[in-house]
Design a protein around this motif. Structure first.
Motif, PDB file in Angstrom:
ATOM      1  N   LEU A  85       0.827  -1.214   0.000  1.00  0.00           N
ATOM      2  CA  LEU A  85       0.000   0.000   0.000  1.00  0.00           C
ATOM      3  C   LEU A  85       0.862   1.265   0.000  1.00  0.00           C
ATOM      4  O   LEU A  85       0.567   2.226  -0.714  1.00  0.00           O
ATOM      5  N   ARG A  86       1.925   1.269   0.789  1.00  0.00           N
ATOM      6  CA  ARG A  86       2.816   2.437   0.819  1.00  0.00           C
ATOM      7  C   ARG A  86       3.568   2.578  -0.497  1.00  0.00           C
ATOM      8  O   ARG A  86       3.772   3.691  -0.997  1.00  0.00           O
ATOM      9  N   PHE A  87       3.983   1.450  -1.056  1.00  0.00           N
ATOM     10  CA  PHE A  87       4.656   1.459  -2.354  1.00  0.00           C
ATOM     11  C   PHE A  87       3.724   2.032  -3.423  1.00  0.00           C
ATOM     12  O   PHE A  87       4.120   2.858  -4.251  1.00  0.00           O
ATOM     13  N   SER A  88       2.468   1.598  -3.390  1.00  0.00           N
ATOM     14  CA  SER A  88       1.475   2.088  -4.335  1.00  0.00           C
ATOM     15  C   SER A  88       1.237   3.589  -4.168  1.00  0.00           C
ATOM     16  O   SER A  88       1.147   4.331  -5.157  1.00  0.00           O
ATOM     17  N   GLU A  89       1.148   4.041  -2.917  1.00  0.00           N
ATOM     18  CA  GLU A  89       0.927   5.461  -2.665  1.00  0.00           C
ATOM     19  C   GLU A  89       2.107   6.294  -3.162  1.00  0.00           C
ATOM     20  O   GLU A  89       1.934   7.384  -3.712  1.00  0.00           O
ATOM     21  N   SER A  90       3.318   5.784  -2.971  1.00  0.00           N
ATOM     22  CA  SER A  90       4.501   6.484  -3.462  1.00  0.00           C
ATOM     23  C   SER A  90       4.459   6.630  -4.981  1.00  0.00           C
ATOM     24  O   SER A  90       4.771   7.689  -5.536  1.00  0.00           O
ATOM     25  N   MET A  91       4.047   5.561  -5.671  1.00  0.00           N
ATOM     26  CA  MET A  91       3.931   5.619  -7.124  1.00  0.00           C
ATOM     27  C   MET A  91       2.826   6.564  -7.557  1.00  0.00           C
ATOM     28  O   MET A  91       2.962   7.292  -8.542  1.00  0.00           O
ATOM     29  N   ASN A  92       1.720   6.580  -6.817  1.00  0.00           N
ATOM     30  CA  ASN A  92       0.626   7.510  -7.118  1.00  0.00           C
ATOM     31  C   ASN A  92       1.102   8.959  -7.052  1.00  0.00           C
ATOM     32  O   ASN A  92       0.791   9.780  -7.928  1.00  0.00           O
TER      33      ASN A  92
END
Length: 226
Positions: free
Chosen positions: A140-147
């Motif tokens: 989830l944090r990885f995804s948020e960083s990419m977002n």
């Protein structure tokens, strides 16, 4: 906060889960194909040219590789990775892909990534718990960083494009205004000469007319008045 400066902490995972992830990292083509198929279901991506679609598949491969690499004790996102993803987002901007579609593509790729991990631990309850309670928060944090990266690069590129169009519009307006001003100056300068030429032309016409009348009467025009 600038996502390029925000560090996403990589969790400690067991050796057994790392072995499963290593299998996925060694043979990622099936996962990449599934992610790619899901992304192409988004209308704006389906309309891309063949070369652009190949570029999409390449960046999915980069995304999968960096995720698996982070699980194998490699840095999550290096500066070079961020530059590569940024270049990819800029290309999508100039191909007319909306921000919403780019973010949807990321969500679909992450969904396939998660499903692939679930398949790795389908019959192993301890690893399933580790995947759920340890790995999923990191995803989830990885995804948020990419977002955040996508949004920042997309909006920055759109701003540059808009500013470039505004500057071009101003330059074209200046050129048009200067052209009209030069035309007005030339017309203003030519007007006195036009009046002089017109008066001279009228005088010559009257003189020729007087001579013609005199000749028609058989004597010079000046002698008719004596």
């Amino acid at each position: 906060m600038d996502c390029t400066r925000e560090k996403v902490e990589i969790p400690e995972i067991s050796a057994r889960l790392r072995e499963r992830v290593a299998v996925l990292a060694d043979e990622p083509s099936s996962l990449i194909d599934r992610c790619y198929g899901e992304v192409l279901r988004i209308g704006e991506y389906a309309d891309l040219s063949r070369s652009a679609r190949e570029d999409v598949r390449d960046v999915i491969g980069l995304f999968v590789g960096r995720w698996c690499g982070s699980m194998l004790e490699q840095p999550s996102l290096t500066h070079a990775d961020l530059e590569d993803f940024g270049v990819w987002v800029r290309r999508r901007v100039h191909q007319g892909i909306s921000l919403n579609s780019i973010l949807r593509a990321l969500r679909r790729a992450i969904e396939q990534l998660w499903l692939a991990h679930l398949a790795l631990v389908a019959h192993d309850r301890p690893l399933g718990d580790e995947l759920l309670f340890v790995l999923s928060p990191y995803l989830l944090r990885f995804s948020e960083s990419m977002n955040q990266l996508i949004e920042r690069v997309f909006l920055d590129e759109r701003f540059k494009d808009s500013r470039w169009r505004d500057e071009l519009r101003c330059k074209l307006g200046d050129l048009l205004f200067d052209e009209r001003r030069r035309s007005a100056v030339l017309q203003h300068r030519a007007w006195p000469r036009f009046r002089f030429d017109h008066a001279l032309h009228g005088s010559r016409r009257r003189l020729r007319h007087g001579r013609a009348v005199g000749n028609h009467q058989g004597r010079p025009a000046a002698e008719r008045y004596w």
